[in-house]
Enzyme design. Structure first.
Site, short mmCIF file in Angstrom:
data_model
loop_
_atom_site.label_atom_id
_atom_site.label_comp_id
_atom_site.label_asym_id
_atom_site.label_seq_id
_atom_site.Cartn_x
_atom_site.Cartn_y
_atom_site.Cartn_z
CG ASP A 137 25.50 58.18 57.29
OD1 ASP A 137 24.58 57.36 57.16
OD2 ASP A 137 25.70 59.12 56.52
CD GLU A 173 37.69 49.87 53.34
OE1 GLU A 173 38.28 50.37 52.35
OE2 GLU A 173 36.68 50.36 53.86
CB THR A 200 32.86 45.65 39.56
OG1 THR A 200 32.57 44.24 39.63
CG2 THR A 200 34.06 45.89 38.67
CB ALA A 201 28.69 47.56 42.34
CB THR A 255 32.73 40.86 40.56
OG1 THR A 255 33.55 42.01 40.90
CG2 THR A 255 32.53 40.83 39.05
NE ARG A 256 28.22 41.25 46.63
CZ ARG A 256 27.76 40.62 47.71
NH1 ARG A 256 27.77 41.22 48.88
NH2 ARG A 256 27.30 39.39 47.62
CG MET A 257 34.72 38.51 44.53
SD MET A 257 35.03 36.81 43.94
CE MET A 257 34.78 36.98 42.18
CE LYS A 293 40.65 42.48 48.59
NZ LYS A 293 41.50 43.70 48.66
#
Length: 727
Positions: free
Chosen positions: A352, A393, A422-423, A425-427, A440
């Site tokens: 990984d 991050e 959220t997975a 919207t990825r924002m 962001k």
């Protein structure tokens, strides 16, 4: 039966068991007793080479007893026969002692672990259905009064039981966190004092019986009943009770058995030949000359013992046990000895990226404006959108802005509404009370969001994103309202020295493959920086499984490490699957080895342990075969030169007599076994070299040494026997 540890003493006990010297009195005494027990034929027959030696020793002793009754029954002296019997017996005993000593080291570790165990009390929930646990169960059941909680001994827990463990309590058995998050002290198992975080619903939900919760409370579903925990498995493994011979060990045993059978046939055939030689050859050579043929049974048994590969036959089991012991001392639980051995034959290594090749968390390194704003203004917007982001991050973005010159405080005013990641919207972001909306997130997700708001995309956006992504960085776009104003760059930081470790693996002929969920451009850049041979980008369980199968179809052995349920198919398919102890139960069941330290970089050490096992076995096998070649030159010319005078031309050792030659070779054959025990248990020095270099080293060091040592040793023993009058 309990499965928990007395926490304060566990680490000291484990450390003490690891520091036992090879020949400590506490190990030697039980090993000697066990060596005599292993003389039983029903035990020794599992080692064919030494079983033949034992049968031959018994025949020799019977023949010597007959010599005492009838002194004229043989030409050999009684002193010679008794000395021969003693050293033949010691050969078997030393072989048993080597294996018994290896087992004793394991039993010492097991005893120290047993002494640290204690029964603990578990808070078990009284629930009819423990499979469907509604959210908030932990908070509900930890409230007073606890009328639905039974206090039971940990030894009474069964698989599937739900228990609550609060701060200060010992986790009663191996399990998986269903709900909650806690700091856990795992020093009793791993020996490391730094606490670790375990939480439900992720890939770090596994907990081990005997560890202690330091903070908060967790709801744990028991996955191992009493007697089946990792601690119990460790005890069984170190005792050798669960050790089975590996495929290579079985194959080598068959080869040694074949050699033994061949020489057995040859030596047995000498008896009738010698018995009838006088009638057929007395016209050609003198009768006295024939006496050097060695027609008595003890001499023929000694000849057989010196011809067959007794050295490696005596040490083979000890080498295998020691390999398991080294794995256990590295906090690795192998479900079989095969797993340790396979590690030494691995061709392809899947690693990984996160936590193994990189430090684990991407860090914000720069703010880049795409509009008319300054970099510090972009940083403020990024920090505001990350103020409620608890991910590493997000925290690094806030920290980078704080360290920027003349940075304004990134404190969202009261009434701000935070939007979590959220997975779908990825924002993530924040809606400020003054109506400003800051977002962001991933580049494509933010671009899609801005277009949906009828906003504009700066012309340089794609070029900037691709430029950073091609360098292995992760660019996140920052949007204010319906306009993209800049981006924040996240970078993976390689672990120190990781490239050198990959170079070492490459010298051993092992391909390294990086597995990552990053896009192909990012994956390619990081792979180039780390020096891996290949990579799998945007990795899914199916992609990992397909890659492993492709490698295996090409005839290569594959190793992989994982901790999540999604890793289980690949762990099961890999030839060596190493699961994290902190991982899910599915991962631990699918792998054939568990790392108690949950250290992703341990996979490299696993390979080194396996390599050392194979190197040790190969080195001592080479030494044993070379020993036999030297003994042929010592025995055959001295024993048969009277009958076959031309053999004198190869009698380079010039031993005193045939009886001295036989006795010297038997004594050397016996004492070389205990002298090699430290090497078989500690292992030969590991060096990351290729197969060709390893073969050359074996032939030069162990092969040449195996020829020279017996020549010197047998000659010295011959001189000593001559001095005491036994030659």
């Amino acid at each position: 039966m309990t499965t928990t540890l007395d926490q304060p003493n566990a680490k000291l006990a484990r450390r003490a068991s690891r520091q036992l010297s090879l020949f400590a009195p506490d190990l030697v005494k039980p090993a000697i007793g066990r060596a005599f027990v292993m003389l039983r034929p029903d035990i020794l027959w599992k080692n064919p080479v030494m079983f033949v030696v034992e049968v031959g020793t018994a025949l020799s002793i019977l023949y010597t007893a007959y010599k005492v009754i009838d002194p004229n029954s043989t030409l050999a002296s009684l002193g010679y026969l008794i000395a021969l019997d003693v050293w033949l017996f010691l050969t078997v005993l030393f072989a048993n002692f080597a294996e018994a000593l290896a087992e004793a080291r394991g039993k010492a570790q097991a005893d120290s672990l047993r002494k640290t165990r204690q029964d603990s009390t578990a808070w078990r929930l009284r629930l009819v259905d423990t499979t469907n646990i509604p959210p908030g169960t932990l908070a509900t059941w930890t409230k007073e009064p606890r009328q639905f909680i039974d206090e039971v001994p940990s030894s009474r827990l069964k698989t599937g039981d739900l228990v609550i463990v609060e701060a200060g309590q010992v986790i009663p058995a191996d399990g998986e966190i269903v709900e909650g998050i806690a700091s856990v002290d795992e020093s009793a198992i791993t020996g490391e004092s730094a606490p670790v975080v375990r939480e439900g619903g992720g890939d770090r939900s596994g907990v081990t019986g005997g560890t202690r919760v330091l903070s908060d409370a967790i709801l744990v579903r028991i996955t191992a009943a009493a007697g089946q925990s990792f601690l119990d498995r460790m005890i069984a493994l170190v005792e050798g009770a669960s050790r089975q011979r590996t495929p290579n060990e079985i194959a080598l045993s068959l080869v040694l058995s074949a050699f033994t059978l061949i020489f057995l046939i040859v030596v047995v055939a000498l008896w009738p030949m010698a018995a009838n030689a006088e009638d057929y050859m007395k016209g050609y050579v003198g009768v006295e000359t024939l006496k050097s043929l060695g027609t008595d049974i003890p001499t023929l048994v000694a000849l057989l013992v010196c011809l067959i590969p007794t050295t490696i036959g005596a040490l083979l089991a000890a080498i295998g046990i020691a390999g398991m012991d080294r794995a256990l001392r590295a906090n690795l639980i192998a479900k079989s000895g095969k797993a340790v051995e396979v590690a030494g034959d691995i061709d392809t290594l899947l690693l990984d990226k996160t936590g193994t090749i990189t430090l684990g968390n991407r860090r914000a390194t720069r703010f880049v404006p795409l509009d008319n704003l300054a970099a510090t203004e972009v940083g403020l917007l990024a920090a505001l959108s990350s103020a409620a982001d608890e991910t590493p991050e997000g925290k690094s973005i806030v920290e980078l802005h704080r360290r920027s010159p003349d940075a304004a405080p990134a404190l969202p005013p009261p009434g701000s509404k935070f939007v979590g990641f959220t997975a779908q919207t990825r924002m993530s972001g924040v809606d400020l009370p003054d109506g400003r909306v800051i977002r962001k997130g991933a580049a494509d997700a933010v671009v899609k969001y801005v277009k949906a708001q009828n906003g504009t995309i700066p012309a340089t956006t794609d070029d900037q994103v691709n430029a950073f992504a091609s360098q292995g960085m992760t660019p996140l776009l920052i949007a204010e309202g319906n306009a993209i104003v800049g981006l924040v760059v996240l970078e993976d930081v390689l672990k120190p020295g990781i490239k050198d470790r990959f170079d070492r693996l490459r010298k051993m002929g092992i391909r390294t493959v990086m597995v990552t969920g990053d896009n192909p451009l990012t994956a390619k850049s990081i792979a180039a920086q780390a020096g891996v041979d290949d990579y799998i980008a945007e990795a899914t369980p199916e992609a990992k499984l397909a890659y492993i199968r492709k490698e295996q179809y090409g005839g290569r052995l594959v190793a992989m490490m994982g901790d999540g349920t999604n890793d289980a198919p690949a762990l099961a398919q890999a030839d060596l699957g190493v699961a994290m102890n902190s991982g899910t139960q599915a991962a631990k069941e699918a792998g054939n080895m568990v790392d108690l330290d949950s250290d992703p970089t341990k996979l490299i050490e696993v390979v080194e342990i396996g390599k050392q096992l194979l190197m040790t076995r190969g080195a001592l096998t080479t030494f044993s075969v070379a020993n036999d070649l030297a003994k042929y030159f010592a025995i055959v010319p001295a024993l048969f030169a009277g009958t076959l005078p031309w053999l004198k031309s190869i009698d380079v050792m010039n031993l005193t007599s045939p009886t001295s030659a036989i006795l010297s070779a038997v004594i050397f054959n016996a004492i070389i076994i205990p002298l090699l025990i430290p090497i078989s248990l500690k292992g030969v020095t590991y060096r990351p070299v290729g197969a060709d270099a390893l073969l050359r080293r074996n032939l030069l060091v162990w092969g040449l040494g195996g020829v020279i040592v017996p020549f010197v040793g047998i000659k010295v023993i011959d001189l000593m026997l001559t001095a005491v009058g036994l030659a």
